[in-house]
Design an enzyme around this catalytic site. Structure first.
Site, short mmCIF file in Angstrom:
data_model
loop_
_atom_site.label_atom_id
_atom_site.label_comp_id
_atom_site.label_asym_id
_atom_site.label_seq_id
_atom_site.Cartn_x
_atom_site.Cartn_y
_atom_site.Cartn_z
N SER A 66 -0.32 -5.55 6.39
CA SER A 66 0.65 -5.55 5.29
C SER A 66 1.95 -4.85 5.62
O SER A 66 2.91 -5.00 4.86
CB SER A 66 0.03 -4.89 4.07
OG SER A 66 -0.74 -5.81 3.37
N LYS A 69 5.04 -6.90 5.63
CA LYS A 69 5.63 -7.46 4.41
C LYS A 69 7.09 -7.04 4.17
O LYS A 69 7.93 -7.89 3.88
CB LYS A 69 4.75 -7.14 3.20
CG LYS A 69 3.42 -7.90 3.24
CD LYS A 69 2.44 -7.42 2.19
CE LYS A 69 1.10 -8.16 2.32
NZ LYS A 69 0.05 -7.57 1.48
N TYR A 191 1.26 -16.66 7.20
CA TYR A 191 1.02 -15.30 6.70
C TYR A 191 -0.07 -14.59 7.52
O TYR A 191 0.08 -13.43 7.88
CB TYR A 191 0.66 -15.37 5.21
CG TYR A 191 0.13 -14.07 4.67
CD1 TYR A 191 0.99 -13.00 4.40
CD2 TYR A 191 -1.23 -13.88 4.45
CE1 TYR A 191 0.50 -11.79 3.93
CE2 TYR A 191 -1.73 -12.68 3.97
CZ TYR A 191 -0.86 -11.64 3.72
OH TYR A 191 -1.35 -10.44 3.26
N TYR A 243 1.02 -0.16 -3.39
CA TYR A 243 0.14 -0.85 -4.34
C TYR A 243 0.01 -0.06 -5.63
O TYR A 243 1.00 0.46 -6.15
CB TYR A 243 -1.23 -1.13 -3.73
CG TYR A 243 -1.17 -1.68 -2.34
CD1 TYR A 243 -0.43 -2.82 -2.07
CD2 TYR A 243 -1.80 -1.05 -1.28
CE1 TYR A 243 -0.37 -3.33 -0.79
CE2 TYR A 243 -1.75 -1.56 0.00
CZ TYR A 243 -1.02 -2.70 0.23
OH TYR A 243 -0.95 -3.19 1.48
N VAL A 261 -4.10 -2.66 5.90
CA VAL A 261 -5.55 -2.49 6.03
C VAL A 261 -6.01 -2.17 7.46
O VAL A 261 -7.16 -1.78 7.65
CB VAL A 261 -6.33 -3.71 5.52
CG1 VAL A 261 -6.29 -3.78 4.01
CG2 VAL A 261 -5.85 -4.99 6.16
N1 LIG Z 1 -3.14 -4.67 2.73
C1 LIG Z 1 -3.16 -5.42 3.80
O1 LIG Z 1 -2.84 -4.97 4.88
C2 LIG Z 1 -3.61 -6.82 3.61
C3 LIG Z 1 -3.28 -7.72 4.77
C4 LIG Z 1 -4.37 -8.68 5.09
N2 LIG Z 1 -3.95 -9.55 6.14
C5 LIG Z 1 -4.74 -9.47 3.84
O2 LIG Z 1 -4.06 -10.36 3.48
O3 LIG Z 1 -5.76 -9.23 3.25
#
Ligand SMILES: NC(=O)CC[C@H](N)C(=O)O
Length: 448
Positions: A66, A69, A191, A243, A261
């Site tokens: 993430s 992003k 993505y 978040y 994550v």
């Molecule tokens: N919070 C994250 O890093 C989520 C990214 C992960 N690739 C997902 O879409 O679930």
């Protein structure tokens, strides 16, 4: 040298203290991520001068997840502009998890680009003539932020692609609602690839520093995105980056940040530095436990909170009178809103006692920087003074930025004063024609 040692020592000390912190769980919903070493822990910091500091496993490879992003959002903003992007992705904190179905009722527009739904739409917005080109552009952009060519961890990509039903479901929901247009499978695939780009904490610190530095990579010197784009991305990171912990984060840490994550976490201290932490165990919200603690401490120790009072503005302003008809106003340091307001108020005080055909020299030779808005404020004021009949001269490079007439900009204050005095003397009416009553009533006018 002392400062260099101090930063390295602070990171090493923090690393040693937090390395023993237990708690959290390594993400396993993407099977390949479950293989990460829970003990891996790296910290890296990059200053605006491109100085690099690190501690622990700062060069260990990880997938960006993430943390990609904000950078892809930056690319979308730079390519399409704020209005076109916000028409498709909002900028409101969702107060929910990263994989929530946070879609605006009616439009299906995702709440913000920092959650999966918003990120999938953002990725799909990157202009490209072919499907392959879109991801190539994303990878090139992430690489420019990092200052080196990045690649994809194919095992993590394949693992997420095999198991990413929730993201696929989200994407189909959005297409059903009309907020995601085009090929859904392609959007999700781009993505997943974007999330699987391989980086290190050291790379992430350079990327964060590029956002903190107005879009210019402080290590390579390359302008990656416009300054305004970087500013906007930081704003969305500040409100939505963590978040449903975003509010608490802004309260306690006060820095734009983004976690992922894989255990990656970045934070940006605008105009100061970018920092990254890597430690796989995550808290229940999905943010890395050790990284969150590290940033909390650093922010407190170095007083980095965005809302921290920066102290008095550094520029100083002085004024004095030369003869009876010429005022000298001198400023030093950077000119931004606060110091420019100070300069303009000194200018108003300085010209108040002058005769109507007097002169003013604005010495900005030791001004280090003038932002566009400040230059416009000073220019407007000087134009008004000239309209009132005053002779105006400026000194230095910053002087040239605030005075429209290059003939009245001088290299030294002595030359400016000499010229100004001469102009004023030539304009002054002969002594016998002075009529003291003419300017009567002008407040604080010592001449009459
Ligand atoms: N919070 C994250 O890093 C989520 C990214 C992960 N690739 C997902 O879409 O679930």
């Amino acid at each position: 040298m002392a400062a260099v040692g101090a930063v390295s020592r602070a990171l090493a000390e923090l690393h040693a203290r937090l390395a023993v912190v237990d708690g959290g769980a390594v993400a396993d919903y993407i099977p390949q991520l479950a293989l990460a070493d829970p003990a891996a822990f790296g910290l890296a910091l990059v200053s605006m001068d491109g100085h690099r500091y690190s501690a622990g496993d700062a060069l260990a490879p990880l997938t960006i997840q993430s943390v990609s992003k904000p950078f892809v959002y930056a690319l979308a903003l730079a390519e399409l502009g704020l209005d076109a992007v916000t028409a498709r992705v909002g900028a409101e904190p969702s107060g929910e998890g990263f994989n929530a179905i946070s879609l605006e009722p009616g439009t299906g527009r995702p709440a913000n680009p920092m959650i999966n739904a918003g990120a999938i739409v953002t990725t799909s917005l990157i202009p490209a003539d072919s499907p392959g080109e879109r991801f190539a552009r994303i990878l090139a952009c992430l690489s420019a932020f990092a200052g080196r060519q990045l690649d994809v961890d194919e095992a993590v990509y394949a693992s997420e692609s095999r198991t990413g039903d929730r993201n696929r479901a989200l994407a189909y929901l959005m297409r059903g609602a009309g907020s995601l247009t085009g090929d859904v499978e392609q959007a999700v695939d781009d993505y997943f690839r974007q999330c699987a780009v391989r980086v290190t904490a050291a790379d992430l610190a350079v990327m964060a520093a590029t956002l903190a530095g107005g879009g210019v990579n402080p290590v390579t010197g390359e302008p990656v995105v416009p300054e305004l784009t970087a500013e906007r991305v930081l704003a969305v990171m500040a409100t939505c980056g963590m978040y449903d912990a975003a509010g608490d984060w802004l309260l306690r840490v006060g820095l734009p940040a983004k976690g992922g994550v894989s255990g990656a976490l970045i934070a940006c201290s605008p105009a100061r530095f970018g920092i990254a932490a890597y430690s796989p165990p995550l808290d229940p919200v999905g943010n890395p436990v050790r990284g969150v603690l590290a940033l909390r401490e650093l922010s407190e120790r170095y007083a980095l909170h965005l809302m921290h009072h920066p102290g008095a503005a550094p520029a100083t302003v002085a004024r004095d009178l030369h003869g009876e008809s010429v005022a000298l106003v001198t400023a030093q340091g950077p000119l931004e809103f606060t110091t420019t307001e100070r300069l303009l108020s000194a200018l108003a005080d300085a010209v108040a006692p002058l005769p109507s055909a007097g002169g003013v020299v604005l010495d900005l030779d030791r001004v280090t920087r003038v932002d566009g808005a400040s230059a416009a404020m000073v220019r407007e004021e000087l134009t008004a003074l000239r309209r009132r009949g005053l002779t105006v001269a400026a000194v230095g490079e910053a002087g040239a930025a605030v005075l429209d007439d290059p003939d009245h900009v001088f290299g030294t204050r002595e030359r400016a004063l000499a010229w100004c005095e001469q102009q004023v003397a030539a304009a002054e009416p002969p002594a016998e024609l002075h009529r003291p009553g003419d300017l009567a009533g002008q407040p604080g006018d010592p001449h009459w």
